[in-house]
Design a protein around this motif. Structure first.
Motif, PDB file in Angstrom:
ATOM      1  N   ARG A  23      -3.917   9.935   4.650  1.00 16.96           N
ATOM      2  CA  ARG A  23      -5.149  10.593   4.220  1.00 16.96           C
ATOM      3  C   ARG A  23      -4.937  12.100   4.095  1.00 16.96           C
ATOM      4  N   LEU A  24      -4.205  12.659   5.055  1.00 21.24           N
ATOM      5  CA  LEU A  24      -3.960  14.094   5.025  1.00 21.24           C
ATOM      6  C   LEU A  24      -3.051  14.485   3.859  1.00 21.24           C
ATOM      7  N   ARG A  25      -2.090  13.606   3.502  1.00 16.16           N
ATOM      8  CA  ARG A  25      -1.224  13.900   2.348  1.00 16.16           C
ATOM      9  C   ARG A  25      -2.052  13.964   1.059  1.00 16.16           C
ATOM     10  N   ALA A  26      -2.973  12.973   0.899  1.00 12.95           N
ATOM     11  CA  ALA A  26      -3.823  12.976  -0.305  1.00 12.95           C
ATOM     12  C   ALA A  26      -4.689  14.229  -0.341  1.00 12.95           C
ATOM     13  N   GLU A  27      -5.248  14.573   0.790  1.00 10.91           N
ATOM     14  CA  GLU A  27      -6.072  15.782   0.836  1.00 10.91           C
ATOM     15  C   GLU A  27      -5.227  17.031   0.564  1.00 10.91           C
ATOM     16  N   GLU A  28      -3.971  17.012   1.014  1.00 15.53           N
ATOM     17  CA  GLU A  28      -3.098  18.154   0.769  1.00 15.53           C
ATOM     18  C   GLU A  28      -2.809  18.321  -0.713  1.00 15.53           C
ATOM     19  N   GLU A  29      -2.620  17.201  -1.438  1.00 11.76           N
ATOM     20  CA  GLU A  29      -2.363  17.275  -2.875  1.00 11.76           C
ATOM     21  C   GLU A  29      -3.558  17.877  -3.599  1.00 11.76           C
ATOM     22  N   LYS A  30      -4.770  17.399  -3.229  1.00 10.09           N
ATOM     23  CA  LYS A  30      -5.973  17.971  -3.838  1.00 10.09           C
ATOM     24  C   LYS A  30      -6.094  19.457  -3.485  1.00 10.09           C
ATOM     25  N   ALA A  31      -5.743  19.774  -2.263  1.00  6.44           N
ATOM     26  CA  ALA A  31      -5.838  21.172  -1.839  1.00  6.44           C
ATOM     27  C   ALA A  31      -4.866  22.052  -2.612  1.00  6.44           C
ATOM     28  N   LYS A  32      -3.695  21.491  -2.958  1.00  6.85           N
ATOM     29  CA  LYS A  32      -2.718  22.266  -3.729  1.00  6.85           C
ATOM     30  C   LYS A  32      -3.293  22.655  -5.085  1.00  6.85           C
ATOM     31  N   GLN A  33      -3.932  21.663  -5.770  1.00  8.82           N
ATOM     32  CA  GLN A  33      -4.509  21.949  -7.081  1.00  8.82           C
ATOM     33  C   GLN A  33      -5.601  23.014  -6.968  1.00  8.82           C
ATOM     34  N   LYS A  34      -6.452  22.855  -5.959  1.00 13.92           N
ATOM     35  CA  LYS A  34      -7.497  23.852  -5.780  1.00 13.92           C
ATOM     36  C   LYS A  34      -6.901  25.203  -5.422  1.00 13.92           C
ATOM     37  N   LEU A  35      -5.793  25.162  -4.685  1.00 11.38           N
ATOM     38  CA  LEU A  35      -5.151  26.400  -4.253  1.00 11.38           C
ATOM     39  C   LEU A  35      -4.611  27.191  -5.443  1.00 11.38           C
ATOM     40  N   GLU A  36      -4.064  26.479  -6.444  1.00 10.72           N
ATOM     41  CA  GLU A  36      -3.553  27.169  -7.623  1.00 10.72           C
ATOM     42  C   GLU A  36      -4.680  27.880  -8.368  1.00 10.72           C
ATOM     43  N   GLU A  37      -5.822  27.194  -8.525  1.00 10.24           N
ATOM     44  CA  GLU A  37      -6.963  27.813  -9.195  1.00 10.24           C
ATOM     45  C   GLU A  37      -7.474  29.007  -8.401  1.00 10.24           C
ATOM     46  N   VAL A  38      -7.546  28.800  -7.103  1.00  8.39           N
ATOM     47  CA  VAL A  38      -8.007  29.888  -6.247  1.00  8.39           C
ATOM     48  C   VAL A  38      -7.046  31.064  -6.319  1.00  8.39           C
ATOM     49  N   ALA A  39      -5.728  30.772  -6.450  1.00 10.14           N
ATOM     50  CA  ALA A  39      -4.727  31.839  -6.512  1.00 10.14           C
ATOM     51  C   ALA A  39      -4.931  32.697  -7.758  1.00 10.14           C
ATOM     52  N   ARG A  40      -5.247  32.036  -8.913  1.00 12.32           N
ATOM     53  CA  ARG A  40      -5.465  32.799 -10.141  1.00 12.32           C
ATOM     54  C   ARG A  40      -6.697  33.710 -10.006  1.00 12.32           C
ATOM     55  N   VAL A  41      -7.766  33.118  -9.495  1.00 10.53           N
ATOM     56  CA  VAL A  41      -8.982  33.918  -9.317  1.00 10.53           C
ATOM     57  C   VAL A  41      -8.733  35.041  -8.317  1.00 10.53           C
ATOM     58  N   GLU A  42      -7.986  34.729  -7.312  1.00 14.30           N
ATOM     59  CA  GLU A  42      -7.725  35.717  -6.265  1.00 14.30           C
ATOM     60  C   GLU A  42      -6.863  36.864  -6.788  1.00 14.30           C
ATOM     61  N   ALA A  43      -5.925  36.550  -7.743  1.00 13.24           N
ATOM     62  CA  ALA A  43      -5.079  37.597  -8.319  1.00 13.24           C
ATOM     63  C   ALA A  43      -5.922  38.587  -9.120  1.00 13.24           C
ATOM     64  N   ALA A  44      -6.857  38.041  -9.920  1.00 12.76           N
ATOM     65  CA  ALA A  44      -7.731  38.932 -10.694  1.00 12.76           C
ATOM     66  C   ALA A  44      -8.606  39.768  -9.763  1.00 12.76           C
ATOM     67  N   ARG A  45      -9.097  39.127  -8.720  1.00 18.81           N
ATOM     68  CA  ARG A  45      -9.948  39.847  -7.774  1.00 18.81           C
ATOM     69  C   ARG A  45      -9.164  40.950  -7.064  1.00 18.81           C
ATOM     70  N   ARG A  46      -7.915  40.650  -6.743  1.00 25.21           N
ATOM     71  CA  ARG A  46      -7.080  41.643  -6.072  1.00 25.21           C
ATOM     72  C   ARG A  46      -6.813  42.845  -6.966  1.00 25.21           C
ATOM     73  N   GLU A  47      -6.574  42.573  -8.292  1.00 25.53           N
ATOM     74  CA  GLU A  47      -6.298  43.665  -9.224  1.00 25.53           C
ATOM     75  C   GLU A  47      -7.493  44.601  -9.320  1.00 25.53           C
ATOM     76  N   ALA A  48      -8.700  43.991  -9.441  1.00 23.67           N
ATOM     77  CA  ALA A  48      -9.909  44.816  -9.508  1.00 23.67           C
ATOM     78  C   ALA A  48     -10.117  45.586  -8.201  1.00 23.67           C
ATOM     79  N   ALA A  49      -9.835  44.905  -7.124  1.00 26.80           N
ATOM     80  CA  ALA A  49     -10.014  45.564  -5.831  1.00 26.80           C
ATOM     81  C   ALA A  49      -9.042  46.715  -5.663  1.00 26.80           C
ATOM     82  N   MET A  50      -7.815  46.552  -6.189  1.00 29.04           N
ATOM     83  CA  MET A  50      -6.820  47.614  -6.085  1.00 29.04           C
ATOM     84  C   MET A  50      -7.246  48.847  -6.871  1.00 29.04           C
TER      85      MET A  50
END
Length: 394
Positions: A257-284
């Protein structure tokens, strides 16, 4: 971040499972012994002090809570127990075998003599017990209350020197008998049991034989407890194995169950990473602008602080000059006052000296006048004397 959280959850699940299994297998003994009779053990029954903190399984725990073992380190040594070991049914079988061998040795050693042991305890309720060399310092005997508060016990013991010691309310105490050192720094009581007549000292043979029969019953009781403990151990091991299998299955399912949740979390993590990069640039960018504004404000603050410090320094300098002038004025006034006081003192001293001199002159004048008067008186007396001498001759 999500990867770390998932790994932490897996670790916590594994630790919790291992802790549950360990709590079933291990029981840590705590609490001192104050003796007891062979009876069904209870969860709150106390244990020998020598077993305080010693880890043991459930069968050993039940065995010691239902036995009458002397609370000494000798008990652990007789079990073949080593420091840090867990007490198991194997240790109990070793101990029980040695106890049976000792009982058999007593029966085969020849005649046993009824011997009465006495102990005078202070008034009040007490638990008085006896441990001796005839049982290899393993069995605890409960004394009965006799006359005048004296505690007594009639036992069958072999002839020769019998060494023993009393347990009063759980504390080792020497009785009113001869005291002997065992060569290891331990002091015990000693009594001589005659090989032919015994050392009964009023001992009741029937009671002593009854106590001996009770000891045989105790050993039989312990033997049955060991046998039952072995059966319980097998059942407990089987139950533990089944519990471990069920726990392992649950852990495997949890991991999937945790492996399946980890896979879903990876996909969400990539999207979050893109949004977070843009947010970091503006914040900088905002951070750079804020840093520039902050640097300008800090420069203004430094200039203001410098002016303020210079003003404080100038005020301090003027204040110091004023205080110095005041101190100088005080010093001049003090010197003038000291000079005036010195001049006044000198004048007073000169006046005193002049008065002393005048007095001395007056005293000298008086002395001279007295001397002149005395000289005139002497001259008159001499003249009179001369006239007196001339008159008779004429």
């Amino acid at each position: 971040m999500a990867r770390v959280m998932i790994a932490g959850a897996l670790l916590l699940a594994s630790v919790a499972s291992a802790a549950r299994l360990q709590s079933v297998r291990n029981i840590v003994i705590k609490g001192p012994l104050r003796g007891g009779k062979p009876q069904p053990p209870s969860p709150t029954a106390k244990l020998p002090a020598s077993l305080d903190g010693v880890e043991m399984d459930s069968s050993a725990l039940k065995f010691f809570r239902g036995s009458m073992m002397a609370p000494t380190q000798h008990l652990l040594n007789m079990m073949g127990h080593e420091k840090g070991q867990k007490v198991t049914m194997q240790h109990l079988q070793t101990l029980h075998g040695k106890m049976q061998a000792n009982q058999q040795r007593l029966k085969e050693s020849g005649k046993l003599f009824p011997t009465r042991f006495r102990f005078k305890a202070p008034p009040g309720e007490h638990n008085v017990q006896l441990v001796g060399s005839w049982s290899d310092w393993l069995m605890v005997h409960n004394l009965d209350v006799g006359d005048a508060g004296e505690w007594v016990m009639d036992l069958l013991v072999p002839g020769g020197d019998a060494y023993f010691k009393f347990l009063v309310d759980g504390e080792w105490v020497l009785g009113d008998y001869e005291v002997a050192d065992d060569g290891f720094g331990n002091r015990n009581n000693k009594v001589w049991v005659d090989h032919t007549t015994g050392s009964s000292s009023g001992a009741n043979s029937a009671v002593a034989k009854q106590k001996a029969a009770q000891q045989d019953l105790i050993l039989k009781h312990l033997d049955s407890e060991i046998s039952a403990g072995l059966v319980r151990d097998e059942a407990e091991e089987a139950a533990l194995a089944a519990e471990e299998a069920r726990e392992q299955e649950r852990l495997n399912a949890e991991r999937e169950r945790l492996r399946a949740e980890e896979e879903k979390a990876k996909q969400k993590l990539e999207e979050v990473a893109r949004v977070e990069a843009a947010r970091r640039e503006a914040a900088m960018r905002k951070q750079s602008e804020a840093a520039a504004a902050l640097a300008a404000q800090e420069a203004l603050d430094r200039a203001a602080r410098k002016r303020e410090e210079e003003g404080r320094a100038e005020a301090a300098r003027k204040d110091e000059e004023w205080r110095a002038a005041k101190e100088e004025e005080k010093a001049i006034a003090a010197r003038q006052a000291a000079a005036a006081a010195a001049e006044m003192a000198a004048r007073q001293e000169a006046k005193k000296a002049e008065m002393r001199l005048q007095k001395e002159v007056e005293e000298a004048e008086k002395t001279r006048a007295k001397a002149q008067a005395a000289a005139a008186a002497a001259a008159r007396e001499a003249k009179k004397a001369g006239e007196a001498v001339r008159l008779p001759r004429e």
